[in-house]
Scaffold this motif. Structure first.
Motif, PDB file in Angstrom:
ATOM      1  N   SER A  69       0.742  -1.176  -0.238  1.00 43.96           N
ATOM      2  CA  SER A  69       0.158  -0.022   0.022  1.00 43.96           C
ATOM      3  C   SER A  69       0.868   1.410  -0.009  1.00 43.96           C
ATOM      4  O   SER A  69       1.958   1.238   0.327  1.00 43.96           O
ATOM      5  CB  SER A  69      -0.855   0.055   1.196  1.00 43.96           C
ATOM      6  OG  SER A  69      -0.109   0.067   2.440  1.00 43.96           O
ATOM      7  N   ARG A  70       0.375   2.355  -0.133  1.00 47.70           N
ATOM      8  CA  ARG A  70       1.053   3.524  -0.204  1.00 47.70           C
ATOM      9  C   ARG A  70       0.285   4.839   0.227  1.00 47.70           C
ATOM     10  O   ARG A  70      -1.111   4.736   0.180  1.00 47.70           O
ATOM     11  CB  ARG A  70       1.626   4.083  -1.512  1.00 47.70           C
ATOM     12  CG  ARG A  70       0.636   4.163  -2.812  1.00 47.70           C
ATOM     13  CD  ARG A  70       1.376   4.287  -4.043  1.00 47.70           C
ATOM     14  NE  ARG A  70       2.451   5.252  -4.110  1.00 47.70           N
ATOM     15  CZ  ARG A  70       3.194   5.484  -5.201  1.00 47.70           C
ATOM     16  NH1 ARG A  70       3.280   4.451  -5.950  1.00 47.70           N
ATOM     17  NH2 ARG A  70       4.056   6.547  -5.171  1.00 47.70           N
ATOM     18  N   ASP A  71       0.972   5.549   0.838  1.00 43.49           N
ATOM     19  CA  ASP A  71       0.239   7.121   1.537  1.00 43.49           C
ATOM     20  C   ASP A  71       1.037   8.074   0.582  1.00 43.49           C
ATOM     21  O   ASP A  71       2.082   8.407   1.134  1.00 43.49           O
ATOM     22  CB  ASP A  71       0.436   7.028   3.035  1.00 43.49           C
ATOM     23  CG  ASP A  71      -0.472   8.147   3.392  1.00 43.49           C
ATOM     24  OD1 ASP A  71      -0.729   9.162   2.565  1.00 43.49           O
ATOM     25  OD2 ASP A  71      -0.418   8.270   4.924  1.00 43.49           O
ATOM     26  N   ASN A  72       0.506   8.810  -0.265  1.00 44.46           N
ATOM     27  CA  ASN A  72       1.287   9.697  -1.108  1.00 44.46           C
ATOM     28  C   ASN A  72       1.478  10.901  -0.103  1.00 44.46           C
ATOM     29  O   ASN A  72       2.152  11.862  -0.567  1.00 44.46           O
ATOM     30  CB  ASN A  72       0.681  10.263  -2.494  1.00 44.46           C
ATOM     31  CG  ASN A  72       0.917   8.907  -3.261  1.00 44.46           C
ATOM     32  OD1 ASN A  72       1.867   7.931  -3.245  1.00 44.46           O
ATOM     33  ND2 ASN A  72       0.279   8.726  -4.523  1.00 44.46           N
ATOM     34  N   ASN A  75       4.618  10.288   1.167  1.00 44.76           N
ATOM     35  CA  ASN A  75       5.578   9.738   0.405  1.00 44.76           C
ATOM     36  C   ASN A  75       6.222   8.478   1.034  1.00 44.76           C
ATOM     37  O   ASN A  75       7.397   8.199   0.765  1.00 44.76           O
ATOM     38  CB  ASN A  75       7.053  10.795   0.635  1.00 44.76           C
ATOM     39  CG  ASN A  75       6.548  12.026   0.078  1.00 44.76           C
ATOM     40  OD1 ASN A  75       5.320  12.440  -0.544  1.00 44.76           O
ATOM     41  ND2 ASN A  75       7.061  13.046   0.446  1.00 44.76           N
ATOM     42  N   THR A  76       5.298   7.558   1.295  1.00 46.89           N
ATOM     43  CA  THR A  76       5.658   6.264   2.004  1.00 46.89           C
ATOM     44  C   THR A  76       4.952   5.150   1.236  1.00 46.89           C
ATOM     45  O   THR A  76       3.735   5.286   0.887  1.00 46.89           O
ATOM     46  CB  THR A  76       5.197   6.449   3.421  1.00 46.89           C
ATOM     47  OG1 THR A  76       6.006   7.326   4.171  1.00 46.89           O
ATOM     48  CG2 THR A  76       5.571   5.196   4.077  1.00 46.89           C
ATOM     49  N   VAL A  77       5.598   3.963   1.045  1.00 44.61           N
ATOM     50  CA  VAL A  77       4.979   2.722   0.702  1.00 44.61           C
ATOM     51  C   VAL A  77       5.118   1.930   1.785  1.00 44.61           C
ATOM     52  O   VAL A  77       6.136   1.847   2.402  1.00 44.61           O
ATOM     53  CB  VAL A  77       5.612   2.257  -0.681  1.00 44.61           C
ATOM     54  CG1 VAL A  77       7.020   1.993  -0.547  1.00 44.61           C
ATOM     55  CG2 VAL A  77       4.692   1.353  -1.268  1.00 44.61           C
ATOM     56  N   TYR A  78       4.295   0.897   1.862  1.00 43.55           N
ATOM     57  CA  TYR A  78       4.334  -0.006   3.000  1.00 43.55           C
ATOM     58  C   TYR A  78       4.254  -1.623   2.570  1.00 43.55           C
ATOM     59  O   TYR A  78       3.664  -1.753   1.229  1.00 43.55           O
ATOM     60  CB  TYR A  78       3.086   0.106   3.980  1.00 43.55           C
ATOM     61  CG  TYR A  78       2.934   1.479   4.664  1.00 43.55           C
ATOM     62  CD1 TYR A  78       2.092   2.279   4.008  1.00 43.55           C
ATOM     63  CD2 TYR A  78       3.779   1.825   5.524  1.00 43.55           C
ATOM     64  CE1 TYR A  78       2.077   3.618   4.458  1.00 43.55           C
ATOM     65  CE2 TYR A  78       3.709   2.957   6.268  1.00 43.55           C
ATOM     66  CZ  TYR A  78       2.560   4.117   5.580  1.00 43.55           C
ATOM     67  OH  TYR A  78       2.546   5.345   6.114  1.00 43.55           O
TER      68      TYR A  78
END
Length: 120
Positions: A69-72, A75-78
């Protein structure tokens, strides 16, 4: 230029879970991927996600156990890793590039990696 920093690796027993994070130095509108490399083996694709999170893909070996998943806004991908197995032991790398792909050469920027060790 983009710097990527992974975190969240560690030692876990088989059946356990870990969540890896990869923070980019700036906002990016590229696909992001996770790869892993075990000692003495080639780097393998794990998972990838499009820039807006609309599409994801997984290696068969992790399908159903790992979730990308990502949270733009951050600026993070998990990479959520559940039901871990000893064969998941490897250094995990995140990468980003303009092409949504399971091929390493498609990615232009790479992090330094984080170690995941799964004990039996």
């Amino acid at each position: 230029q983009v710097q990527l920093v992974e975190s969240g690796g560690g030692l876990v027993q088989a059946g356990g879970s870990l969540r890896l994070s990869c923070v980019a130095s700036r906002r990016i509108f590229y696909a992001m991927g996770w790869f892993r490399q075990a000692p003495g083996k080639e780097r393998d694709f794990v998972s990838a996600i499009t820039w807006n999170g609309g599409n994801t893909t997984y290696a068969d070996s992790v399908k159903g156990r790992f979730t990308i998943s990502r949270d733009n806004t951050k600026n993070t991908v998990y990479l959520q890793m559940n039901s871990l197995k000893p064969e998941d032991t490897a250094v995990y790398y995140c990468a980003t590039g303009p092409t949504y792909s399971d091929a390493g050469p498609a990615y232009a920027y790479w992090g330094q990696g984080t170690q995941v060790t799964v004990s039996s």
